[in-house]
Write an enzyme that holds these catalytic residues in place. Sequence first.
Site, PDB file in Angstrom:
ATOM      1  N   ASN A  25      -0.816   3.070  34.293  1.00  0.00           N
ATOM      2  CA  ASN A  25      -2.028   2.369  34.741  1.00  0.00           C
ATOM      3  C   ASN A  25      -1.618   1.122  35.518  1.00  0.00           C
ATOM      4  O   ASN A  25      -0.433   0.871  35.727  1.00  0.00           O
ATOM      5  CB  ASN A  25      -2.913   2.029  33.537  1.00  0.00           C
ATOM      6  CG  ASN A  25      -2.171   1.178  32.528  1.00  0.00           C
ATOM      7  OD1 ASN A  25      -1.776   0.059  32.809  1.00  0.00           O
ATOM      8  ND2 ASN A  25      -1.932   1.740  31.339  1.00  0.00           N
ATOM      9  N   LYS A  36     -10.949  -1.060  14.791  1.00  0.00           N
ATOM     10  CA  LYS A  36      -9.497  -1.243  14.644  1.00  0.00           C
ATOM     11  C   LYS A  36      -9.170  -2.278  13.563  1.00  0.00           C
ATOM     12  O   LYS A  36      -8.017  -2.610  13.341  1.00  0.00           O
ATOM     13  CB  LYS A  36      -8.872  -1.642  15.988  1.00  0.00           C
ATOM     14  CG  LYS A  36      -9.118  -0.593  17.095  1.00  0.00           C
ATOM     15  CD  LYS A  36      -8.276  -0.825  18.330  1.00  0.00           C
ATOM     16  CE  LYS A  36      -8.641   0.164  19.424  1.00  0.00           C
ATOM     17  NZ  LYS A  36      -7.540   0.461  20.338  1.00  0.00           N
TER      18      LYS A  36
HETATM   19  O1  PMT Z   1      -1.394  -6.834  32.669  1.00  0.00           O
HETATM   20  P1  PMT Z   1      -2.400  -7.487  33.590  1.00  0.00           P
HETATM   21  O2  PMT Z   1      -2.355  -6.904  34.991  1.00  0.00           O
HETATM   22  O3  PMT Z   1      -2.265  -8.987  33.581  1.00  0.00           O
HETATM   23  O4  PMT Z   1      -3.869  -7.142  33.062  1.00  0.00           O
HETATM   24  C1  PMT Z   1      -4.278  -7.624  31.831  1.00  0.00           C
HETATM   25  C2  PMT Z   1      -5.035  -6.553  31.034  1.00  0.00           C
HETATM   26  C3  PMT Z   1      -6.332  -6.222  31.748  1.00  0.00           C
HETATM   27  C4  PMT Z   1      -4.176  -5.298  30.867  1.00  0.00           C
HETATM   28  C5  PMT Z   1      -5.283  -7.190  29.618  1.00  0.00           C
HETATM   29  O5  PMT Z   1      -6.071  -8.325  29.774  1.00  0.00           O
HETATM   30  C6  PMT Z   1      -6.002  -6.191  28.699  1.00  0.00           C
HETATM   31  O6  PMT Z   1      -7.207  -6.047  28.690  1.00  0.00           O
HETATM   32  N1  PMT Z   1      -5.197  -5.463  27.872  1.00  0.00           N
HETATM   33  C7  PMT Z   1      -5.696  -4.341  27.040  1.00  0.00           C
HETATM   34  C8  PMT Z   1      -5.837  -3.117  27.899  1.00  0.00           C
HETATM   35  C9  PMT Z   1      -6.345  -1.936  27.098  1.00  0.00           C
HETATM   36  O7  PMT Z   1      -5.673  -0.938  27.076  1.00  0.00           O
HETATM   37  O8  PMT Z   1      -7.478  -2.103  26.477  1.00  0.00           O
HETATM   38  P2  PMT Z   1      -8.229  -1.009  25.550  1.00  0.00           P
HETATM   39  O9  PMT Z   1      -9.639  -1.534  25.442  1.00  0.00           O
HETATM   40  O10 PMT Z   1      -8.032   0.350  26.076  1.00  0.00           O
HETATM   41  O11 PMT Z   1      -7.472  -1.115  24.165  1.00  0.00           O
HETATM   42  C10 PMT Z   1      -7.935  -1.962  23.107  1.00  0.00           C
HETATM   43  C11 PMT Z   1      -6.778  -2.572  22.372  1.00  0.00           C
HETATM   44  O12 PMT Z   1      -6.022  -1.554  21.720  1.00  0.00           O
HETATM   45  C12 PMT Z   1      -5.793  -3.320  23.262  1.00  0.00           C
HETATM   46  O13 PMT Z   1      -5.364  -4.457  22.533  1.00  0.00           O
HETATM   47  C13 PMT Z   1      -4.640  -2.352  23.435  1.00  0.00           C
HETATM   48  O14 PMT Z   1      -3.390  -3.026  23.612  1.00  0.00           O
HETATM   49  C14 PMT Z   1      -4.671  -1.627  22.095  1.00  0.00           C
HETATM   50  N2  PMT Z   1      -4.170  -0.247  22.139  1.00  0.00           N
HETATM   51  C15 PMT Z   1      -4.823   0.707  22.852  1.00  0.00           C
HETATM   52  C16 PMT Z   1      -4.373   2.018  22.804  1.00  0.00           C
HETATM   53  C17 PMT Z   1      -3.235   2.323  22.045  1.00  0.00           C
HETATM   54  N3  PMT Z   1      -2.762   3.553  21.976  1.00  0.00           N
HETATM   55  N4  PMT Z   1      -2.606   1.364  21.358  1.00  0.00           N
HETATM   56  C18 PMT Z   1      -3.037   0.087  21.404  1.00  0.00           C
HETATM   57  O15 PMT Z   1      -2.454  -0.806  20.763  1.00  0.00           O
END
Ligand code: PMT
Length: 402
Positions: free
Chosen positions: A208, A343
């Site tokens: 991504n 979570k």
């Molecule tokens: O890296 P940059 O370009 O600076 O951009 C920053 C960002 C947009 C990536 C950052 O601010 C952000 O939002 N990170 C989380 C991205 C994400 O995957 O979000 P999510 O809503 O899909 O996941 C929710 C949470 O679960 C996140 O904390 C993620 O790290 C965690 N997760 C998700 C899936 C997985 N298999 N394991 C996880 O730990």
Amino acid sequence: MLAGKQILLGVSGGIAAYKSAELTRLLVKAGAQVRVVLTQGAAEFITPLTFQALSGHPVHQHLLDEQAEAGMGHIELAKWADLIIIAPASANLIARLAAGMADDLLTTLTLATEAPIALAPAMNQAMWKDPRTQRNVAYLASLGWQILGPASGAQACGDVGPGRMLEASDIFELLSRPVSEPLLAGKTLWITAGPTREALDPVRFISNHSSGKMGYALAAAAQAAGARVKLISGPVNLPCPPGVECIQVESAEQMLAASLDGIEACDIFIAAAAVADYRMAEVAAHKIKKTPGQQDLKLHLVQNPDIVATVAALPPDRRPFTVGFAAETQDVLTYAQDKLNRKRLDMIIANDVSAAGIGFNSDDNAVTLIRPQHHLTLARAPKALLAQQIIHHLAQAYYQHA
Ligand code: PMT
């Protein structure tokens, strides 16, 4: 801690000014020498005579006061102080302090001193939550100023929420601890950052647009706040921030393994990485070939482990204070709140990744910090500045939780 200390107490305009009279009494009783500076607004709420009687010294009010300058001038007063405590600190005063203004005696003294400065904010809850106030407070905290409170509860104006000045006894208690200690001194903080890469075959992968900028900025801010920081990063083009331990990983499974390895040492875990939700059921051993005539290609994907949910589900003796991010494109707060609950996180930081100029691969971001019963929006700002604000609020939440 306070006996013999030369303390300058700055009082700004607000109903909480009456609590500063009690604070003066407590400081003097503890053996400190106290000199009081009142802003013009403070003198509307409480008389100089009260502070003169309690401190045993004349009160300072004006920058250009011939008589005062002939006694102890403002530069001398700034040098005299071992510590400056400003209580209450109104939203207006905080804004002027953050802007580096020197338009009255108190603001001038804070510029002219080399002493540590602590401030106890006091204002209406909406004023406290305003992103401009939050930015100003976080900026002062990033300079090493000690921010004491505010407390939450019923306010003089009838509102309920954060913004009440701490009680004099609480401020006194906090000041009795070493003031020079950084916010996260002695704490261990781990951060995941960047994307993961899930291999399809030896030459291709699913990934991504995460650049790692947000996670790396958080690592630098946490390190500056005194924490021991480990950054578990997917593939990005950023240098490891100075003083931070960096672990490079590729896939979600590798990121999970690195995140669990020695986790009992971790006090605060922040998941800023954009982890791929799916990976190949089986990675092709050789480059997947284009077959003549074949218009589509079906890939069998399986779900990756959820790293932050796995950390949050650890038994209490191994579980750190766990913070996730929520990258959403619609109904941002609703979906983020749902992730917080599902979570079982202590805090989630929501960002709208559909908005132009913020989120993935941009230099700026804008976020809302969500805890049970608590929302705080931080306005759009460069990720480095926003990271300082996030670390400041997150540390407060961590200490309240601990
Ligand atoms: O890296 P940059 O370009 O600076 O951009 C920053 C960002 C947009 C990536 C950052 O601010 C952000 O939002 N990170 C989380 C991205 C994400 O995957 O979000 P999510 O809503 O899909 O996941 C929710 C949470 O679960 C996140 O904390 C993620 O790290 C965690 N997760 C998700 C899936 C997985 N298999 N394991 C996880 O730990």
